[in-house]
Design an enzyme around this catalytic site. Structure first.
Site, PDB file in Angstrom:
ATOM      1  N   GLU A  37       0.874  -1.165   0.000  1.00 55.10           N
ATOM      2  CA  GLU A  37       0.000   0.000   0.000  1.00 55.10           C
ATOM      3  C   GLU A  37       0.916   1.221   0.000  1.00 55.10           C
ATOM      4  O   GLU A  37       1.823   1.309   0.836  1.00 55.10           O
ATOM      5  CB  GLU A  37      -0.883  -0.009   1.258  1.00 55.10           C
ATOM      6  N   ARG A 262       5.293 -13.186   9.464  1.00 57.70           N
ATOM      7  CA  ARG A 262       5.933 -11.918   9.159  1.00 57.70           C
ATOM      8  C   ARG A 262       7.258 -11.823   9.895  1.00 57.70           C
ATOM      9  O   ARG A 262       7.506 -12.519  10.876  1.00 57.70           O
ATOM     10  CB  ARG A 262       5.022 -10.753   9.492  1.00 57.70           C
ATOM     11  N   LYS A 272       3.763   0.574  10.123  1.00 58.65           N
ATOM     12  CA  LYS A 272       3.859   1.837   9.388  1.00 58.65           C
ATOM     13  C   LYS A 272       3.368   3.001  10.233  1.00 58.65           C
ATOM     14  O   LYS A 272       3.886   4.098  10.130  1.00 58.65           O
ATOM     15  CB  LYS A 272       3.049   1.742   8.099  1.00 58.65           C
TER      16      LYS A 272
HETATM   17  P1  ATP Z   1       0.915  -1.926   8.110  1.00 52.61           P
HETATM   18  O1  ATP Z   1       2.102  -1.786   9.036  1.00 52.61           O
HETATM   19  O2  ATP Z   1       0.198  -0.640   7.913  1.00 52.61           O
HETATM   20  O3  ATP Z   1       0.043  -3.114   8.386  1.00 52.61           O
HETATM   21  P2  ATP Z   1       2.177  -3.361   5.994  1.00 52.61           P
HETATM   22  O4  ATP Z   1       3.578  -3.316   6.476  1.00 52.61           O
HETATM   23  O5  ATP Z   1       1.376  -4.600   6.085  1.00 52.61           O
HETATM   24  O6  ATP Z   1       1.426  -2.160   6.647  1.00 52.61           O
HETATM   25  P3  ATP Z   1       1.668  -3.337   3.148  1.00 52.61           P
HETATM   26  O7  ATP Z   1       1.993  -2.261   2.212  1.00 52.61           O
HETATM   27  O8  ATP Z   1       0.259  -3.781   3.261  1.00 52.61           O
HETATM   28  O9  ATP Z   1       2.194  -2.826   4.525  1.00 52.61           O
HETATM   29  O10 ATP Z   1       2.580  -4.595   2.885  1.00 52.61           O
HETATM   30  C1  ATP Z   1       2.863  -5.088   1.599  1.00 52.61           C
HETATM   31  C2  ATP Z   1       3.255  -6.533   1.675  1.00 52.61           C
HETATM   32  O11 ATP Z   1       4.389  -6.699   2.512  1.00 52.61           O
HETATM   33  C3  ATP Z   1       2.142  -7.376   2.249  1.00 52.61           C
HETATM   34  O12 ATP Z   1       1.958  -8.490   1.382  1.00 52.61           O
HETATM   35  C4  ATP Z   1       2.637  -7.811   3.587  1.00 52.61           C
HETATM   36  O13 ATP Z   1       2.229  -9.109   3.859  1.00 52.61           O
HETATM   37  C5  ATP Z   1       4.156  -7.734   3.443  1.00 52.61           C
HETATM   38  N1  ATP Z   1       4.754  -7.401   4.729  1.00 52.61           N
HETATM   39  C6  ATP Z   1       4.565  -6.289   5.453  1.00 52.61           C
HETATM   40  N2  ATP Z   1       5.236  -6.340   6.617  1.00 52.61           N
HETATM   41  C7  ATP Z   1       5.887  -7.525   6.629  1.00 52.61           C
HETATM   42  C8  ATP Z   1       6.748  -8.186   7.572  1.00 52.61           C
HETATM   43  N3  ATP Z   1       7.078  -7.611   8.730  1.00 52.61           N
HETATM   44  N4  ATP Z   1       7.229  -9.400   7.244  1.00 52.61           N
HETATM   45  C9  ATP Z   1       6.897  -9.968   6.075  1.00 52.61           C
HETATM   46  N5  ATP Z   1       6.097  -9.414   5.154  1.00 52.61           N
HETATM   47  C10 ATP Z   1       5.583  -8.211   5.423  1.00 52.61           C
END
Ligand code: ATP
Ligand code: MG
Length: 558
Positions: A37, A262, A272
Site C-alpha cells: 500500500e 511476518r 507503518k
Molecule cells: P501496516 O504496518 O500498515 O500493516 P504493511 O507493512 O502490512 O502495513 P503493506 O503495504 O500492506 O504494509 O505490505 C505489503 C506486503 O508486505 C504485504 O503483502 C505484507 O504481507 C508484506 N509485509 C509487510 N510487513 C511484513 C513483515 N514484517 N514481514 C513480512 N512481510 C511483510
C-alpha cells in the site's frame, strides 16, 4: 518446467507450488505478486516478502507483479509509489512489464459489487459505523442482522448507484456482503465492501467517492491478474474464507492464498503507523534516517542489497511468528562488507603524536593494501610524517597489564609504518593529555625489528598534515529494549538516546575524499563506514554502518 536455483532455500511454500505443478492446478504457471500500500516507505519486513515473491517467480521461471494496493486515498501518495519502486529495484528485483494498481480496477470492482447485489449477496446498509460495530457481536456471541439486510435487489442497486454518484455524505451508507451474522469467523459477519469517502485519490483524482475495502479489492485484484499463489502474512489467515467466498460467489478465477510468518526484528519497530510517528514527531531525521528499519534508511547507512537478500534467505520462511535478533541482520551486513569494503585509516578521536627524532618536513609514503586477503583489490600510498594523530583510546597513562597499546615508555607498531615509543606526555592546565612525544626506530620500517624484539600492539594513525577533517556519525540501535512497545509500554519512551552520536573533528586519510556516497570502507579497527549524502568535499561526513564485532552480545548476557 524449469527450476533454476535462484532461491535454493526450501520452504513450505515451495512444497505447495511443487504439488500444484504436479497436478497442473494452474496449467504450470507460477505468478506471485508483491502488493504494497503506498502509504509509507518499505522496511526490512517488506524485503522478506519481496525476496520471497520475486524469488519464487525466478525459481520457477514465472512472474512476480508489483501491485500498488491503493484503495485508501486518505493515506496514499505518489511520493510513496516512487519510493517503493526505487527500493524494490535497489534490492535487485525487476517486475518488467508487470506493474499494476488496484485503482485501475475500480470500475471492474464496482461491476463485481453490482453482480453480488444482483445475486442477493450484497446489500446497502445504513447503520452508522458505531451501530455496525454493536451489531457485530463478539467471539463468543453471534451478531445481529442489520435492519437493512433484506432490502430488495432493486433498492440496493439504486442506492449503490447513488452512492457512486456522490449523492450521500461520507458514512451515510456502506455496501456489505450478505454472508452470516452468526459465523464463528467475525470476518464473515457481513463485512463492509464499500464505503463513501469524499477524498482525492493520487491516481483517480475525484472520479470516485466510494472506495472498496481491502478484503474486497485484494482477492479480486489477484484474480484479475491471474495470480496463482497470493502470499500474505499470517494475520490474514482468518480472512482467507472471505477471500475465497468473494471469488466463489463471483465465479471468477481463483488464486490460492498462502500465509507465512511476518518478520519481526528486535530493537526496532515495523508498523507503518509507528514509523510515520517517528518521522512526523521528529524522533528521526526522516524516512531515510540511517537508524530506521526502512530500506532507504539502510541504504543510506551503508547496508548493501546483497546483505539484505542474504538475511532474508537466512531467516527462512515459516508458519509461526518469531522475533529475529537484530544481530542476525548485522552479521549479514558484516560478512558482506568484509568481502567488498576497501580498508582505510581514520582516527575518530584524535590525539596528536609528535615523533621527535623524525626529520622535520620529511614525508614518506607507505604502500597500504586495500584488503589484506585480496591483493586484486590493489593498494594505495599513505603519507607519513613527523606529526600524526592516533586514537585517544589507544593511549593510557596508567594502563592495566593487558593493555598492549601506547603508554609512557611503551612501544607499539604503527600500521604499515614503524615502531614508536612514548617518551613524554604533554598535558594542558586541566591535566588533560593533549599530546604525546614519541621516538621511532628507523630500523623497523615495514613493521618488524631486525633485532627480533616484539611489540604486542598495532595501532592505526593518520598524518596530521595530510589527513582531512571529517564528521563521523555513529549509529546504534534505535531502541534500548528488544521488543519496544510490548506489555503496554509506549515505544517512544524506549528510544535509545545514544542511537546517534556525532563526532566532529575526526581525521581521515586523504584518499577518503574520493569515496562516493554510500560506497563502503572499512576504517581499520573501527568498523564499516560510508560517506553520507550530506558529505561535501570541504566537509566530509561518514556514517558508521556497523561495528567490526557485535558489542551488544556481551551486554545482553551481563
Ligand atoms: P501496516 O504496518 O500498515 O500493516 P504493511 O507493512 O502490512 O502495513 P503493506 O503495504 O500492506 O504494509 O505490505 C505489503 C506486503 O508486505 C504485504 O503483502 C505484507 O504481507 C508484506 N509485509 C509487510 N510487513 C511484513 C513483515 N514484517 N514481514 C513480512 N512481510 C511483510
Ligand atoms: Mg498491510
Amino acid at each position: 518446467m524449469s527450476t533454476p536455483e535462484v532461491s535454493p532455500a526450501v520452504n513450505f511454500i515451495r512444497h505447495i507450488i511443487d504439488q500444484d505443478l504436479e497436478t497442473a492446478k494452474y496449467e504450470g504457471r507460477v505468478v506471485t505478486r508483491f502488493p504494497p500500500e503506498p502509504n509509507g516507505y518499505l522496511h526490512i519486513g517488506h524485503a522478506k516478502s519481496i525476496c520471497l515473491n520475486f524469488g519464487l517467480a525466478a525459481a520457477y521461471g514465472g512472474a512476480c507483479h508489483l501491485r500498488f494496493d491503493d484503495t485508501n486515498p486518505i493515506k496514499e501518495e505518489d511520493e510513496y509509489v516512487e519510493a517503493i519502486k526505487a527500493d524494490v529495484r535497489w534490492l535487485g528485483f525487476d517486475w518488467g512489464a508487470n506493474l499494476f494498481y488496484a485503482s485501475d480496477y475500480f470500475e471492474k470492482l464496482y461491476q463485481y459489487a453490482v453482480a453480488l447485489i444482483n445475486k442477493g449477496k450484497a446489500y446497502v446498509c445504513s447503520l452508522s459505523a458505531e451501530e455496525i460495530r454493536e451489531h457485530r457481536g463478539t467471539l463468543t456471541e453471534p451478531g445481529k442482522d442489520s435492519p437493512y439486510r433484506n432490502r430488495s435487489v432493486e433498492e440496493n442497486l439504486a442506492l449503490f448507484e447513488k452512492m457512486r454518484r456522490g449523492e450521500f455524505a461520507d458514512g451515510a451508507h456502506v455496501l456489505r456482503a450478505k454472508i452470516d451474522m452468526a459465523s464463528p469467523n467475525l470476518n464473515l459477519r457481513d463485512p463492509v465492501m464499500y464505503r463513501i469517502l469524499t477524498a482525492h485519490h493520487h491516481r483517480t483524482g475525484d472520479k470516485w467517492c466510494i472506495y472498496p475495502m481491502y478484503d474486497f479489492a485484494h482477492g479480486q485484484s489477484d484474480s484479475i491478474e491471474r495470480i496463482t499463489h497470493s502470499i500474505c502474512t499470517l494475520e490474514f489467515e482468518d480472512h482467507r474464507p472471505l477471500y475465497d467466498w468473494f471469488i466463489r460467489e463471483l465465479g471468477i478465477y481463483a488464486p490460492q492464498q498462502i500465509e507465512f510468518a511476518r518478520l519481526n526484528l528486535t530493537y526496532t519497530v515495523m508498523s507503518k503507523r509507528k514509523l510515520l510517528e517517528l518521522v512526523g514527531e521528529k524522533h528521526v531525521s526522516g524516512w531515510d534516517d540511517p537508524r530506521m528499519p526502512t530500506l532507504t534508511g539502510m541504504r543510506r547507512r551503508g547496508y548493501s542489497p546483497a546483505a539484505i537478500r542474504n538475511f532474508c534467505e537466512r531467516i527462512g520462511v515459516g508458519k509461526s511468528d518469531s522475533l529475529i535478533d537484530m544481530s542476525v541482520l548485522e552479521d549479514c551486513v558484516r560478512e558482506d562488507l568484509n568481502e567488498v569494503a576497501p580498508r582505510a585509516l581514520a582516527v575518530l578521536q584524535p590525539l596528536k603524536v609528535v615523533i621527535e627524532n623524525y626529520p622535520e618536513g620529511q614525508v614518506e609514503y607507505f604502500e597500504a593494501a586495500n584488503h589484506p586477503q585480496k591483493p586484486e583489490m590493489g593498494s594505495r600510498q599513505v603519507p607519513f610524517s613527523r606529526e600524526i594523530y592516533i586514537e585517544r583510546d589507544d593511549f593510557m597513562e596508567d594502563p592495566p597489564k593487558k593493555f598492549f597499546r601506547l603508554a609512557p615508555g611503551r612501544e607499539v607498531r604503527l600500521r604499515f609504518a614503524y615502531f614508536v615509543r612514548c617518551d613524554e606526555v604533554v598535558k594542558d592546565a586541566n591535566g588533560e593529555v593533549v599530546e604525546l612525544r614519541c621516538s621511532y626506530d628507523p630500523e623497523t620500517r615495514g613493521g618488524s625489528a631486525p633485532d627480533g624484539r616484539k611489540v604486542k600492539g598495532t595501532i592505526h594513525w593518520v598524518s596530521a598534515a595530510h589527513a582531512l577533517p571529517a564528521e563521523v556519525r555513529l549509529y546504534d540501535r534505535l531502541f534500548t529494549v528488544p521488543n519496544p512497545g510490548s506489555k503496554q509500554s509506549d515505544y517512544r519512551e524506549q528510544l535509545n538516546p545514544e542511537s546517534l552520536v556525532k563526532l566532529s573533528g575526526c581525521r581521515v586519510e586523504p584518499g577518503l575524499a574520493e569515496a562516493a556516497v554510500g560506497e563502503p570502507r572499512q576504517f581499520e579497527r573501527l568498523g564499516y563506514f560510508c560517506a553520507d549524502r550530506d558529505s561535501a568535499p570541504e566537509a566530509l561526513v561518514f556514517n558508521r554502518t556497523v561495528t567490526l564485532r557485535d558489542s551488544w552480545a556481551k551486554q545482553e548476557q551481563g
